[in-house]
Motif scaffolding. Structure first.
Motif, PDB file in Angstrom:
ATOM      1  N   VAL A  43       0.865  -1.177   0.000  1.00  0.00           N
ATOM      2  CA  VAL A  43       0.000   0.000   0.000  1.00  0.00           C
ATOM      3  C   VAL A  43       0.906   1.233   0.000  1.00  0.00           C
ATOM      4  CG1 VAL A  43      -1.682   1.364   1.304  1.00  0.00           C
ATOM      5  CG2 VAL A  43      -1.914  -1.134   1.180  1.00  0.00           C
ATOM      6  N   LYS A  90       1.412   7.722  -7.631  1.00  0.00           N
ATOM      7  CA  LYS A  90       0.234   6.870  -7.786  1.00  0.00           C
ATOM      8  C   LYS A  90       0.491   5.771  -8.811  1.00  0.00           C
ATOM      9  CE  LYS A  90      -3.386  10.247  -6.621  1.00  0.00           C
ATOM     10  NZ  LYS A  90      -4.544  11.008  -7.157  1.00  0.00           N
ATOM     11  N   HIS A  93       2.174   2.801  -7.252  1.00  0.00           N
ATOM     12  CA  HIS A  93       1.438   2.044  -6.239  1.00  0.00           C
ATOM     13  C   HIS A  93       0.031   1.749  -6.744  1.00  0.00           C
ATOM     14  CE1 HIS A  93       4.562   2.868  -3.250  1.00  0.00           C
ATOM     15  NE2 HIS A  93       4.508   4.153  -3.559  1.00  0.00           N
ATOM     16  N   ASN A  95      -2.176   0.192  -5.082  1.00  0.00           N
ATOM     17  CA  ASN A  95      -2.971   0.568  -3.912  1.00  0.00           C
ATOM     18  C   ASN A  95      -2.388   1.853  -3.351  1.00  0.00           C
ATOM     19  OD1 ASN A  95      -4.472  -1.887  -4.028  1.00  0.00           O
ATOM     20  ND2 ASN A  95      -2.816  -2.942  -2.949  1.00  0.00           N
ATOM     21  N   ASN A  96      -3.143   2.937  -3.375  1.00  0.00           N
ATOM     22  CA  ASN A  96      -2.570   4.188  -2.894  1.00  0.00           C
ATOM     23  C   ASN A  96      -3.608   5.049  -2.214  1.00  0.00           C
ATOM     24  OD1 ASN A  96      -3.690   6.315  -4.897  1.00  0.00           O
ATOM     25  ND2 ASN A  96      -2.857   4.736  -6.273  1.00  0.00           N
ATOM     26  N   LYS A 195      -9.606   3.328   4.983  1.00  0.00           N
ATOM     27  CA  LYS A 195      -9.639   2.989   3.559  1.00  0.00           C
ATOM     28  C   LYS A 195      -9.211   1.543   3.398  1.00  0.00           C
ATOM     29  CE  LYS A 195      -8.363   4.327  -1.099  1.00  0.00           C
ATOM     30  NZ  LYS A 195      -7.712   5.299  -2.003  1.00  0.00           N
ATOM     31  N   THR A 196      -9.926   0.810   2.546  1.00  0.00           N
ATOM     32  CA  THR A 196      -9.594  -0.586   2.281  1.00  0.00           C
ATOM     33  C   THR A 196      -9.044  -0.729   0.869  1.00  0.00           C
ATOM     34  OG1 THR A 196     -11.844  -1.064   1.541  1.00  0.00           O
ATOM     35  CG2 THR A 196     -11.344  -1.427   3.869  1.00  0.00           C
ATOM     36  N   PHE A 197      -8.187  -1.723   0.706  1.00  0.00           N
ATOM     37  CA  PHE A 197      -7.547  -1.995  -0.578  1.00  0.00           C
ATOM     38  C   PHE A 197      -7.698  -3.479  -0.886  1.00  0.00           C
ATOM     39  CE2 PHE A 197      -5.382   1.380   1.666  1.00  0.00           C
ATOM     40  CZ  PHE A 197      -5.286   2.395   0.725  1.00  0.00           C
ATOM     41  N   GLY A 198      -7.994  -3.806  -2.141  1.00  0.00           N
ATOM     42  CA  GLY A 198      -8.085  -5.197  -2.540  1.00  0.00           C
ATOM     43  C   GLY A 198      -9.403  -5.833  -2.141  1.00  0.00           C
ATOM     44  N   ARG A 203      -7.667  -8.361   0.918  1.00  0.00           N
ATOM     45  CA  ARG A 203      -8.211  -7.094   1.407  1.00  0.00           C
ATOM     46  C   ARG A 203      -7.376  -6.575   2.586  1.00  0.00           C
ATOM     47  NH1 ARG A 203     -13.546  -4.771   1.427  1.00  0.00           N
ATOM     48  NH2 ARG A 203     -13.962  -3.533   3.305  1.00  0.00           N
TER      49      ARG A 203
END
Length: 590
Positions: A43, A90, A93, A95-96, A195-198, A203
């Motif tokens: 991230v 950005k 990454h 995920n940013n 904030k969540t990623f994936g 996740r």
């Protein structure tokens, strides 16, 4: 034997780490091929702080090592260039998230300030900021106006008309103010964000705590924060971090408008002898905080903070000021356990256009990436620049030479530029009986460089002191003046020697104990009489105890006068060519 580690360790950049690892290749041994472990989930946290409405390049540089053993000054900053630099990160990454540690607005360039910093918010929206901790300057126009910046609309909360060029929609990012509440206990802004990623097993959840420093009431006019309470920073962070962990955060990031300073050779990615008000906050954190993005001091650093052994190593960063740097932070998580297994950061210089400084040309450097202004952001800024051009370009007088903003790691002093400001404020308050005027070096924002013929514009002097502070003249005894000057040199907070107007000389010695560092004060060649009353002028920020100078609060027989920027304009326009006041009015014994 116990190995003693340094209190703060500078982190290796990603490129340097890769180079080191490349030189450590090993020969594989024969045997069964093992299944390759799944790669960590990354991230990217992209961080800025203290933008201060710097829509255009601020004609300032970042001093940094060029990798060849040289120290170079790199021209940097400007909203459109910052947008391009953030875009480049950005792209690195997948995920940013873009975050900020406060003071995105206020103490701004004229093209932003004239429009209540609506343009600065517009730039940050386009840059893609998602969370911002409320800084002290964001309270400069009062908390109701700050809420308008968040929510949008055209409600008039100041003497300036909002929405002059277009309807204002507000910040698309969220202000966070975990330690700030109304007197009834209700929040001014949310304390945290997530904030969540994936998706699915990949996740990752990152929680953010944002807060101001508890000393905000000493840094802005009291009426601007009337009805607000500011809680202890460490206690607030510990409580909020625990709540985020309970909500499933895999990592906790603190955005705080407080910071520190380093010493020695400038290095935006170094952490040499870190000191500052951020330290006691970090020392009282519980385990669970992984990254602290800081600000306020306008210093740049990347530190592995290890002094709080109970909390474990904390990555501490700051990107300086005016969008001259942006911090590229990488968090790596175990793909199975989602545990944070690595964190590192690097301050990227937002190299923009070359410019002319008080010392000459500041050229571009091939040792660092040079960014081009992002077209949409540049066009947005240009609209506000064009609208304000009649004020920015208006000549206000002539000056005999350039005046640089004093820099350095020691006790801040105003130098010749501080002399000029103090003289202008003394002249503006003579009718109120003023004998002395003081200006605070921390309030001087940039250098003053006249044109070849000495012309100085309104835009230039506004950049030097962009606060629209009111002048206040008061009576203080000589003893009270000395005690107040000592407050700037004591062991609480950063140190600054107030710059006096013409006729006053002050000597000090930082080797002496706190509270007794002023060694001599004279006015017109005579020692200041401790028992005599003198008429002293300062801006209302200082008159109300700002920057810790509470001694001014005791001043009596107060007379309120004009605005600081008007005093400067009157002083410059009073003569065909104003001579630079080069004399040393404050001197430090070494």
């Amino acid at each position: 034997m116990t190995l003693s580690l340094p209190r703060h360790l500078p982190l290796l950049s990603a490129s340097l780490m890769a180079a080191l690892l490349a030189g450590c290749a090993t020969t594989p041994v024969s045997g069964p091929t093992q299944q390759q472990a799944a790669a960590p989930i990354e991230v990217g946290v992209i961080a800025i702080n203290d933008f201060h409405g710097a829509l255009e390049p601020p004609n300032q540089s970042v001093d940094a090592p060029d990798g060849q053993g040289n120290e170079v000054s790199v021209p940097a900053g400007g909203g459109a260039w910052l947008a391009s630099a953030v875009d480049s990160l950005k792209a690195r990454h997948a995920n940013n998230v873009v975050v900020a540690a406060g003071d995105l607005t206020s103490a701004s360039q004229l093209a932003s300030s004239l429009y209540l910093d609506e343009p600065a918010v517009g730039v940050m929206n386009r840059v893609g900021v998602e969370f911002n901790a409320v800084g002290n300057h964001e309270f400069d126009r009062g908390w109701k106006e700050l809420r308008r910046l968040q929510n949008g609309g055209c409600e008039k909360n100041t003497r300036v008309q909002p929405c002059q060029l277009e309807a204002f929609k507000g910040a698309s990012y969220k202000y966070l103010a975990a330690s700030t509440t109304l007197t009834d206990g209700s929040p001014l802004f949310p304390a945290t964000g997530i904030k969540t990623f994936g998706e699915g097993k990949d996740r990752i959840t990152v929680g953010f705590v944002g807060l101001s420093l508890k000393t905000v009431p000493t840094l802005v006019a009291p009426d601007r924060v009337e009805g607000l309470k500011f809680a202890d920073e460490a206690e607030t962070i510990n409580r909020a971090a625990g709540a985020l962990k309970a909500q499933g955060a895999d990592a906790v990031v603190v955005l705080i408008h407080q910071g520190g300073r380093t010493t020695g050779t400038p290095d935006p990615n170094g952490c040499n002898q870190m000191t500052g008000e951020i330290e006691p906050i970090l020392d009282h954190l519980n385990p669970g905080v992984d990254l602290v993005v800081s600000g306020h001091t306008h210093w740049a650093y990347v530190c592995d903070y290890t002094a709080n052994t109970r909390a474990g190593p904390i990555l501490l960063t700051s990107a300086g000021v005016y969008g001259k740097l942006v911090t590229d932070i990488t968090l790596k998580f175990d793909p199975v356990t989602h545990k944070l297994i690595d964190k590192r950061a690097h301050n990227l210089i937002v190299q923009s256009a070359a410019y002319k400084s008080a010392k000459g040309e500041v050229a571009n450097s091939a040792a660092f990436p040079q960014f081009q202004p992002r077209a949409d952001v540049a066009a947005f800024i240009q609209r506000y620049k064009d609208a304000s051009l009649h004020l920015v370009a208006r000549p206000v007088g002539h000056l005999s030479g350039p005046l640089g903003k004093e820099e350095g790691n020691g006790t801040a002093q105003g130098g010749s530029l501080g002399n000029l400001i103090a003289d202008s404020q003394l002249a503006a308050t003579l009718k109120a009986g003023a004998q002395i005027a003081f200006t605070n070096p921390f309030g001087i924002r940039t250098s003053l460089i006249p044109a070849a013929d000495g012309t100085v514009t309104f835009g230039q002097i506004y950049a030097v002191e962009p606060f629209n502070n009111e002048l206040v003249t008061m009576s203080l005894t000589g003893a009270a003046i000395r005690a107040t000057l000592e407050q700037g040199l004591d062991d609480t907070g950063d140190k600054q020697m107030l710059t006096p107007s013409a006729g006053m000389r002050i000597a000090f010695d930082m080797r002496r104990p706190s509270g007794s560092r002023i060694t001599a004060i004279t006015l017109n060649g005579k020692p200041l009489d401790p028992a005599k009353s003198y008429r002293v002028s300062v801006v209302n920020f200082l008159a109300e105890g700002g920057d810790g100078f509470s001694g001014f609060i005791g001043g009596t027989d107060r007379t309120r006068g004009g605005i600081d920027i008007e005093a400067m304009e009157d002083w410059l326009s009073a003569v065909p060519m104003r001579k630079v006041p080069e004399e040393d009015r404050t001197s430090e014994t070494k």
